[in-house]
Scaffold this motif. Structure first.
Motif, mmCIF file in Angstrom:
data_model
loop_
_atom_site.group_PDB
_atom_site.id
_atom_site.type_symbol
_atom_site.label_atom_id
_atom_site.label_comp_id
_atom_site.label_asym_id
_atom_site.label_seq_id
_atom_site.Cartn_x
_atom_site.Cartn_y
_atom_site.Cartn_z
ATOM 1 N N VAL A 71 -2.743 -6.863 -27.499
ATOM 2 C CA VAL A 71 -1.487 -6.037 -26.814
ATOM 3 C C VAL A 71 -1.945 -4.840 -26.213
ATOM 4 N N SER A 72 -3.147 -4.500 -26.521
ATOM 5 C CA SER A 72 -3.716 -3.193 -25.647
ATOM 6 C C SER A 72 -4.085 -3.498 -24.246
ATOM 7 N N GLY A 73 -4.346 -4.880 -24.045
ATOM 8 C CA GLY A 73 -4.726 -5.256 -22.797
ATOM 9 C C GLY A 73 -6.159 -5.622 -22.888
ATOM 10 N N THR A 74 -6.839 -5.395 -23.805
ATOM 11 C CA THR A 74 -8.162 -5.903 -24.208
ATOM 12 C C THR A 74 -8.374 -7.346 -24.159
ATOM 13 N N GLN A 75 -9.123 -8.067 -23.667
ATOM 14 C CA GLN A 75 -9.623 -9.311 -23.685
ATOM 15 C C GLN A 75 -10.916 -9.799 -24.344
ATOM 16 N N LEU A 76 -10.843 -10.773 -25.033
ATOM 17 C CA LEU A 76 -12.364 -11.170 -25.903
ATOM 18 C C LEU A 76 -12.535 -12.475 -25.257
ATOM 19 N N GLU A 77 -13.557 -13.035 -24.955
ATOM 20 C CA GLU A 77 -13.771 -14.356 -24.716
ATOM 21 C C GLU A 77 -15.068 -14.521 -25.080
ATOM 22 N N THR A 78 -15.497 -15.581 -25.935
ATOM 23 C CA THR A 78 -16.735 -16.176 -26.325
ATOM 24 C C THR A 78 -16.582 -17.786 -26.214
ATOM 25 N N SER A 79 -17.998 -18.326 -26.177
ATOM 26 C CA SER A 79 -18.126 -19.568 -25.967
ATOM 27 C C SER A 79 -19.450 -20.134 -26.353
ATOM 28 N N LEU A 80 -19.559 -21.229 -26.849
ATOM 29 C CA LEU A 80 -21.062 -21.867 -27.274
ATOM 30 C C LEU A 80 -21.035 -23.175 -26.632
ATOM 31 N N SER A 81 -22.137 -23.508 -25.944
ATOM 32 C CA SER A 81 -22.069 -24.722 -25.262
ATOM 33 C C SER A 81 -23.594 -25.450 -25.562
ATOM 34 N N TYR A 82 -23.566 -26.725 -25.624
ATOM 35 C CA TYR A 82 -24.625 -27.465 -25.929
ATOM 36 C C TYR A 82 -24.962 -28.577 -24.883
ATOM 37 N N THR A 83 -26.155 -29.058 -24.382
ATOM 38 C CA THR A 83 -26.364 -29.946 -23.679
ATOM 39 C C THR A 83 -27.646 -30.815 -23.725
ATOM 40 N N LEU A 84 -27.585 -31.919 -24.030
ATOM 41 C CA LEU A 84 -28.784 -32.830 -24.186
ATOM 42 C C LEU A 84 -28.815 -33.800 -23.131
ATOM 43 N N GLY A 107 -24.902 -19.244 -25.558
ATOM 44 C CA GLY A 107 -23.696 -18.638 -26.093
ATOM 45 C C GLY A 107 -23.356 -17.287 -25.265
ATOM 46 N N ASN A 108 -22.004 -17.071 -25.015
ATOM 47 C CA ASN A 108 -21.543 -16.020 -24.286
ATOM 48 C C ASN A 108 -20.501 -15.247 -24.990
ATOM 49 N N LEU A 109 -20.623 -13.910 -24.841
ATOM 50 C CA LEU A 109 -19.496 -13.022 -25.491
ATOM 51 C C LEU A 109 -19.070 -12.165 -24.478
ATOM 52 N N ASN A 110 -18.054 -11.997 -23.862
ATOM 53 C CA ASN A 110 -17.284 -11.078 -22.817
ATOM 54 C C ASN A 110 -16.130 -10.164 -23.527
ATOM 55 N N ILE A 111 -16.047 -9.021 -23.171
ATOM 56 C CA ILE A 111 -15.014 -8.077 -23.557
ATOM 57 C C ILE A 111 -14.437 -7.375 -22.351
ATOM 58 N N ILE A 112 -13.414 -7.456 -22.022
ATOM 59 C CA ILE A 112 -12.906 -6.803 -20.983
ATOM 60 C C ILE A 112 -11.547 -5.766 -21.436
ATOM 61 N N HIS A 113 -11.710 -4.509 -21.050
ATOM 62 C CA HIS A 113 -11.204 -3.172 -21.824
ATOM 63 C C HIS A 113 -10.417 -2.556 -20.612
ATOM 64 N N PRO A 114 -9.216 -2.317 -20.481
ATOM 65 C CA PRO A 114 -8.721 -1.395 -19.364
ATOM 66 C C PRO A 114 -8.932 -0.045 -20.303
ATOM 67 N N LEU A 115 -9.768 0.968 -19.524
ATOM 68 C CA LEU A 115 -10.037 2.264 -20.049
ATOM 69 C C LEU A 115 -8.721 3.227 -19.425
ATOM 70 N N GLY A 116 -7.881 2.981 -18.593
ATOM 71 C CA GLY A 116 -7.126 3.927 -17.898
ATOM 72 C C GLY A 116 -7.652 4.593 -16.735
ATOM 73 N N GLY A 117 -6.852 5.274 -16.057
ATOM 74 C CA GLY A 117 -7.290 5.895 -14.900
ATOM 75 C C GLY A 117 -7.905 5.043 -13.709
ATOM 76 N N GLY A 118 -7.275 3.671 -13.898
ATOM 77 C CA GLY A 118 -7.755 2.523 -12.782
ATOM 78 C C GLY A 118 -9.229 2.057 -13.308
ATOM 79 N N HIS A 119 -9.677 2.219 -14.221
ATOM 80 C CA HIS A 119 -10.867 1.740 -14.780
ATOM 81 C C HIS A 119 -10.619 0.420 -15.657
ATOM 82 N N ARG A 120 -11.525 -0.681 -15.316
ATOM 83 C CA ARG A 120 -11.221 -1.771 -16.421
ATOM 84 C C ARG A 120 -12.885 -2.218 -16.643
ATOM 85 N N LEU A 121 -12.984 -2.223 -17.890
ATOM 86 C CA LEU A 121 -14.436 -2.510 -18.123
ATOM 87 C C LEU A 121 -14.788 -3.794 -18.693
ATOM 88 N N LEU A 122 -15.872 -4.297 -18.229
ATOM 89 C CA LEU A 122 -16.236 -5.796 -18.601
ATOM 90 C C LEU A 122 -17.634 -5.430 -19.584
#
Length: 797
Positions: free
Chosen positions: A371-384, A424-439
């Protein structure tokens, strides 16, 4: 130390992200400007998030759990202009109204590649070009190779008559310099780099995004030239499509797509089979009249390629979140070479090749918005990825060392390879205020490649001369990357993006022979390397119609695993990678401008990429040969590519659109290449091979009522290409002639349910005007002519 600090920052962002704040909902309507009626199934999205909604049959929408504060909301729909509005959210915001104007122009949808945060193509600060679903269908493209063919700044080419392996070049740099992504994941590498462009079907693909310039600040190794992202379609309603296409030379396509969305679950299924019979229309020669005759060797191989897969999306499991599960199977059999008396059917005979590919991939992902606007995204992929391939290398060497005698049948063996890739990937997006958005994010990958093939010792001075042996290799690599990025909206008109990525690469290659030929193997090659790559972007909206972009970044590449260089796709070459080998490094700069008003969309892009410590795949020198290696990687020189790209889309009338692009290119090494010193081609060897000095495209799209007429033409200017007679000593550097490829298609839709179409690829029947089969890579233009095709599609709603 740097990686530990970034990991600590990631954990802090997670903690801050779960702090509760107020949230509300945005609701409203999307209308057609001409009729005033609601537009069904339009997309409404909160920019920079995966949060959005589709309109219902009346054009109404509701977006839930929108954090309080200023939010940019964008409405879009294929065939309509895009509309955006800044909304101050304080609790619920009802009654928002978007009005979209119908347009014949092809406008892009959501892009996720340029910044790894969801942005619309017109708003993204990193220059991103989108090949839409409509454009894919207009070309009747069967695979990614055909999707990219003719795209500005992108060159795909086919090499080798016997196997038709394919090469991708982005702004003049080779395939190893471009990262290919599937839904943002770098899972298409290694063995797939040889035939993968032609094996990945288009069914179930929503769009393809092209980001030019160094992208290692987000995507790691191989993003020196840029990144290409294939985006899967997400069903928003129950729909389906069945297709049948038939063409000359058995060029057939059978396809099926079905998607549905019920409550919070969406699922799509797709299947596609592509077939093609052998084509033999050209032979060796120096003029078109000489070349345009058959020679008993395949120009296009016989193929049977199958794609089967699914995508599952489950929304709102624990609030605002999404669970995804995706799977795909690719199975292909291709055969070519000597076709006289069906000789190619005997897979171990002289002058033939057969490649069998089986590829299985899956991905599990999870996205959560707090609800703060923070987003968390994670994934795991495998290929043979499995490959079973044959060619006549062993047979030819055996006969050459045994007075033309044939080997025992039991000696014949295919080249066999198996590759495992975990990402494997982990991304976090967080609005910091003042027009900033951190990835902030991290990426880990493990790659394991095992190969084996049968060979003969051909060195007459070797005590084992004429001895046949099995060469086996085992290659392992581990990659770790951590990155951080800040998207800063300085004002309503100015946005800055700054980011940096740290990567660590560790790999080991080991090789073993059999019998008396290196039975204990040779000394394993170990490689450890790290790199730091920053990136900076600036977007300035001078007016509502005019946008400027500036991009600066660096990239790097570490050679690893399988390589198609020197046409060794069916061998297991021992490639030496010295510990002092320096990674390639690129410095990329671009300045671009877009002008969009009503039914006019104009763009210009000036770019330059400098390549330091360019790596080449060469024959092993004397010292390395003594260690048991056949080939080696070398840092050979520095180089650069640069150019100006112009583009335009014009809505001439409601039903008539014109698209045009033009690029002037130049690319050179700092010094002449070693192989050509002292020859008449010494000066020409400085030019980057296969890089047209001029590249242009023109497309006319006329859609009166239920009809659609498409004509597109692609012009390739002069370029330089090496010719090695018999694949040994350099023979000459050819400056090719310019040429134009024309494609056309006509279609009609009946009752919004049936679509009939008829088209031609390479309508002008052009083929390259010089050909030498003894150099498998001497291909720079089509080597077979026009193909007429037709088909029917049935839409299920």
């Amino acid at each position: 130390m740097k990686s530990r600090k970034l990991l600590l920052l990631l954990m802090c962002v997670v903690v801050f992200g779960v702090i509760d704040v107020n949230a509300g909902q945005i609701s409203g309507t999307v209308l057609d400007k001409n009729t005033g009626e609601g537009l069904a199934w339009a997309t409404v999205q909160i920019e920079g998030t995966y949060r959005g909604a589709r309109t219902d049959e009346h054009g109404h929408f509701t977006i839930m759990d929108v954090p309080d504060g200023k939010q940019k909301v964008i409405a879009s729909m294929i065939g309509y202009t895009t509309a955006a509005e800044d909304i101050a959210v304080v609790g619920d915001v009802p009654g928002i109204e978007f009005t979209l104007k119908e347009t014949p122009l092809e406008t892009g949808d959501v892009v996720v590649t340029g910044t790894r945060t969801p942005r619309y193509v017109k708003e993204v600060p990193v220059l991103t070009e989108v090949i839409t679903r409509k454009s894919i269908e207009d070309k009747a493209a069967h695979n990614l190779y055909e999707v990219l063919d003719g795209s500005p700044g992108v060159r795909v080419e086919q090499q080798c008559q016997a196997c038709n392996f394919c090469v991708l070049r982005l702004q003049g740099l080779g395939a190893d310099h471009t990262q290919i992504l599937l839904d943002g994941q770098p899972v298409y590498s290694g063995l797939a780099s040889v035939y993968g462009l032609q094996q990945l079907g288009t069914e179930g693909v929503e769009q393809v995004e092209v980001v030019k310039g160094a992208g290692s600040a987000l995507y790691g190794s191989n993003a020196i030239a840029g990144a290409i992202n294939i985006v899967s379609a997400i069903p928003q309603k129950t729909e389906g499509k069945v297709g049948l296409e038939m063409g000359e030379h058995g060029t057939n396509k059978y396809s099926l797509y079905a998607g549905t969305k019920k409550n919070n679950v969406s699922i799509s299924l797709f299947a596609q089979q592509d077939q093609g019979n052998i084509i033999d229309e050209t032979r060796d020669g120096n003029t078109r009249d000489e070349v345009y005759e058959s020679d008993g060797i395949s120009d296009r191989v016989r193929t049977n390629n199958k794609n089967l897969g699914f995508n599952l999306y489950v929304d709102d499991l624990t609030g605002t979140d999404q669970l995804t599960f995706k799977g795909r199977i690719i199975s292909e059999n291709r055969q070519g070479g000597e076709i006289t008396d069906d000789l190619f059917e005997n897979i171990f005979s002289a002058g033939t090749e057969r490649i069998v590919t089986d590829r299985y991939s899956g991905e599990l992902g999870y996205w959560k918005q707090f609800v703060s606007g923070t987003q968390l995204e994670t994934s795991l992929s495998y290929t043979l990825h499995k490959r079973n391939a044959t060619n006549d290398t062993f047979l030819g060497d055996y006969q050459a060392t045994h007075d033309d005698a044939l080997p025992p049948v039991s000696e014949l063996r295919p080249y066999i390879a198996e590759e495992d890739l975990y990402v494997g990937n982990l991304n976090i997006i967080h609005p910091l205020g003042g027009g900033h958005r951190l990835l902030a994010g991290l990426q880990v990958a493990h790659n394991n490649l095992d190969e084996s093939g049968k060979y003969v010792v051909v060195d007459e001075e070797d005590d084992n001369y004429g001895v046949s042996y099995t060469s086996s290799s085992s290659k392992k690599a581990n990659d770790f990357g951590v990155y951080i990025q800040d998207e800063y909206s300085v004002t309503d008109k100015v946005e800055l993006v700054g980011g940096v990525r740290y990567d660590y690469h560790k790999s080991e290659d080991s090789f073993h022979g059999s019998g008396n030929v290196y039975p204990d193997g040779v000394e394993p090659v170990e490689y450890d390397e790290s790199a730091v790559n920053p990136r900076f972007a600036l977007k300035f909206d001078a007016t509502s119609e005019l946008t400027f972009r500036l991009n600066v970044g660096t990239g790097f590449r570490v050679p690893y695993g399988f390589s198609e260089d020197l046409h060794l796709c069916s061998g297991s070459p021992r490639v030496y990678k010295a510990g002092n080998l320096k990674p390639e490094k690129s410095y990329s700069y671009s300045v671009s401008a877009d002008y969009i008003i009503d039914d006019i969309d104009l763009s210009i892009n000036l770019y330059r990429t400098e390549l330091k410590n360019a790596i080449s795949f060469t024959d092993a020198d004397e010292e390395v040969t003594a260690l048991g290696y056949d080939y080696q990687w070398k840092n050979i020189d520095d180089a650069y590519v640069m150019g100006i790209e112009l583009g335009g889309q014009f809505g001439l009338t409601r039903n008539l659109a014109l698209m045009a692009d033009l690029a002037f290119n130049k690319g050179e090494y700092d010094n002449v290449r070693e192989d050509w010193v002292g020859t008449q081609y010494e000066d020409d060897s400085k030019y980057i091979s296969r890089y047209p000095n001029l590249d242009a495209g023109l497309k006319l799209d006329f859609s009166p009522r239920q009809w659609n007429f498409i004509v597109d033409a692609n012009y390739k200017g002069k370029m330089y290409i090496d010719y090695f007679a018999d694949g040994e000593e350099p023979t000459k550097i050819k400056k090719t002639e310019s040429y134009v490829i024309v494609n056309a298609m006509i279609s009609k839709t009946f009752l919004d349910t049936y679509k009939l179409y008829l088209g031609a690829k390479n309508l002008s029947d052009y083929i390259q005007e010089e050909k030498h089969a003894d150099d498998a890579a001497f291909m720079y233009a089509p080597v077979y002519g026009r193909i007429i095709y037709g088909g029917v599609q049935v839409f299920i709603k």
